[in-house]
Structure formats: structure tokens, C-alpha cells
Design a protein around this motif. Structure first.
Motif, mmCIF file in Angstrom:
data_model
loop_
_atom_site.group_PDB
_atom_site.id
_atom_site.type_symbol
_atom_site.label_atom_id
_atom_site.label_comp_id
_atom_site.label_asym_id
_atom_site.label_seq_id
_atom_site.Cartn_x
_atom_site.Cartn_y
_atom_site.Cartn_z
ATOM 1 N N PRO A 1 19.724 -13.809 14.244
ATOM 2 C CA PRO A 1 18.899 -14.492 15.250
ATOM 3 C C PRO A 1 19.607 -14.455 16.599
ATOM 4 O O PRO A 1 20.783 -14.072 16.689
ATOM 5 C CB PRO A 1 18.809 -15.923 14.704
ATOM 6 N N LYS A 2 18.916 -14.886 17.622
ATOM 7 C CA LYS A 2 19.502 -14.910 18.964
ATOM 8 C C LYS A 2 20.095 -16.274 19.303
ATOM 9 O O LYS A 2 20.552 -16.485 20.428
ATOM 10 C CB LYS A 2 18.440 -14.533 20.000
ATOM 11 N N VAL A 3 20.074 -17.186 18.339
ATOM 12 C CA VAL A 3 20.509 -18.558 18.598
ATOM 13 C C VAL A 3 21.534 -19.001 17.562
ATOM 14 O O VAL A 3 21.671 -18.396 16.494
ATOM 15 C CB VAL A 3 19.317 -19.533 18.577
ATOM 16 N N THR A 4 22.248 -20.069 17.909
ATOM 17 C CA THR A 4 23.159 -20.722 16.970
ATOM 18 C C THR A 4 22.377 -21.747 16.151
ATOM 19 O O THR A 4 21.460 -22.388 16.660
ATOM 20 C CB THR A 4 24.291 -21.427 17.737
ATOM 21 N N SER A 5 22.720 -21.886 14.897
ATOM 22 C CA SER A 5 22.078 -22.856 14.022
ATOM 23 C C SER A 5 23.015 -24.038 13.778
ATOM 24 O O SER A 5 24.224 -23.948 13.989
ATOM 25 C CB SER A 5 21.696 -22.209 12.688
#
Length: 290
Positions: free
Chosen positions: A200-204
Motif C-alpha cells: 500500500p502507499k500508507v502506513t498501517s
């Protein structure tokens, strides 16, 4: 972050290739492939042999595999028929596993807890598109801890920060108020993009949530409270005395604000959960149905 991460014995890519499948972007499918993160998530739920676990979005079974080794009973929810077939092939031999081909929004948590005679542990890697409705659904079903005992969710970091934001912060909003009213939450750890396939392009962020046995702030009418919060944040740039007018009219709003000890020039993001509770108790709404 190091992009090389250990995967389970039969890797995500192998499982997908064996069925000629690809992650579905429209479903928000980003499969967790890092064994270390999988273990940390399951460990955070503190699952034991007496627990009934409901897993939201079981996917290819990375977490499910670990859960069936620890829990008394696992109910794996997965709406994607292609992934249900993989789950049945890979894990269907486990007698303590029940695979439900449904999404969390159509699952009856209350009846399940009643039939099984156990409070539920809920766990899952939530797709961003439905994170908010799932959180509201789980919160509503929790029944003050009588139905859902605890939950461990992985969500986008930005969403986690909004959930637990304090009053006055830029990301404090309706979600913050409604979740914090009924749930105690804490951030456990963050997960980088390299732990997923595809990346993904984001941190979880992994969260631990526990339903409150009583609301954070007592309210006379929970539905009215919810509507006041919703209306206030739907016009968050306006002062409260203007933002709430559609609910009860200018005069009633002014009287309620005065009775609650809240200045009408304040804005929604400045009010605490207790402020909203107090205000909702004083604000008469002729028809406060959702």
C-alpha cells in the motif's frame, strides 16, 4: 524499512498463483505477508482455548492459521468467494474453524455470542473503504462488553489517529467522539508498506479496543447524542450556535448552550465528549430519528 520480510510456508503469491488470482483493488485487498507482524497481532488479542474469535476479512488465512491453533472456536468472515475457496482448501480441516462467506456489516455479532454462550474476541485487517462502518457496527454490537469483550484491528494510521484524537486537534471529529464514547482504545504499533502484498502507499496501525461497560459520558438519549455530534461536525467551520440551528432552531440552541455552559461561539472540534453529552441532554429535538 527493510522490504525483505519472512512469509508463511506457502507464500501469499503462491496461494494466489495456484488459483490464478490477483489482489482486487476494488476490495482494498492488501495481504499481510510478514510473519512477525502476524504473530504480534494474534498475540495482542491474547487468545486462549476458551475464546470465540470472529476474524473480519480472513483473506488467505494468514491470521486464521494462527488463531485456530489457540482459540476454542474461530469464525472467519470473508465476502470474496475466491478467497473463501482458498480458505476451505488450506484450513477447512480444522474442526474449530467456521468460514462465513459474508462481510462484517451483515454478520450478527449479538446472536452469535448468545448462541455460543461466549463474549467475542474480534480481530481483523480492515479495508480502508469500510473501516468506519465496521467500527461503528462493532461499537454498536459490543453492548458495553456483554457481546464483544475486546478487539484488535489493523487500520490505516491516519484513521487510527482520528479515532483516538483529543479535542482541539486537527483530526478530532465525529469518529473520535462516537468511538471514544463507547470504546477504550490504544495504539499498539505501526506497520510499514513492506509488510503487505501488494504494497500500500500508507502506513498501517494496530489498535487494541475494549468496549466500555458504561459510556464515557452519561447521556439521556444516545440517539440524540449521536445526531448532535453528527450535525455539529457536518458544519464544523461554523460556530455551534449556527451549526446546530437545523436541529432545533436558533432560540432552542441558544438556551441549550447556555444551560450546558458552552459558549455558542465555540466550534465542534473544541468540545469534549462530556461537552457533547451535556449539550445533547439540554437540546430539544422534535424528531431525532437517524
Amino acid at each position: 524499512m527493510n522490504d525483505h520480510v519472512p512469509e508463511s510456508p506457502r507464500s501469499t503469491r503462491e496461494l494466489l498463483a495456484s488459483r490464478s488470482l490477483r489482489p482486487k483493488k476494488s476490495w482494498g485487498q492488501n495481504f499481510l505477508i510478514d510473519d512477525r507482524v502476524q504473530e504480534r497481532i494474534v498475540a495482542a488479542a491474547n487468545v486462549g482455548s476458551d475464546d470465540v474469535v470472529v476474524e473480519i476479512g480472513a483473506g488467505l488465512g494468514a491470521l486464521t492459521r494462527r488463531l485456530v491453533d489457540r482459540a476454542g472456536h474461530v469464525i472467519a468472515l470473508e465476502p470474496d468467494a475466491d478467497l473463501v475457496a482458498v480458505l476451505k482448501q488450506e484450513l477447512g480441516q480444522n474442526t474449530n474453524l467456521h468460514i462465513e462467506p459474508v462481510d462484517a456489516l451483515s454478520f450478527d455479532f449479538v446472536n452469535t455470542a448468545r448462541v455460543l454462550g461466549r463474549r467475542l474476541v474480534v480481530l481483523g485487517n480492515l479495508p480502508y473503504q469500510i473501516t468506519s462502518p465496521i467500527l461503528f457496527a462493532v461499537s454498536e454490537a459490543a453492548a458495553g462488553g456483554r457481546v464483544i469483550d475486546r478487539a484488535v484491528f489493523m487500520v490505516q494510521k491516519e484513521f487510527a489517529l482520528r479515532m483516538l484524537a483529543p479535542p482541539g486537534s486537527k483530526v478530532y471529529g465525529r469518529l473520535s467522539v462516537m468511538v471514544q464514547q463507547t470504546i477504550e482504545g490504544k495504539i499498539l504499533f505501526h506497520v510499514g508498506p513492506g509488510a503487505f502484498h501488494p504494497r500500500p502507499k500508507v502506513t498501517s496501525t494496530v489498535l487494541h479496543l475494549r468496549p466500555r461497560t458504561a459510556p464515557l459520558a452519561p447521556v439521556r438519549d444516545p440517539e440524540r447524542f449521536a445526531q448532535v455530534v453528527k450535525q455539529a461536525f457536518s458544519a464544523r467551520r461554523k460556530m455551534l450556535r449556527r451549526a446546530l440551528e437545523p436541529l432545533a432552531g436558533a432560540e432552542a440552541v441558544a438556551q441549550a448552550l447556555a444551560a450546558a455552559g458552552i459558549e455558542g461561539t465555540r466550534r465542534a472540534e473544541e468540545l469534549s465528549v462530556a461537552d457533547f453529552a451535556r449539550l445533547s441532554d439540554f437540546l430539544p429535538i422534535k424528531d431525532h430519528r437517524p
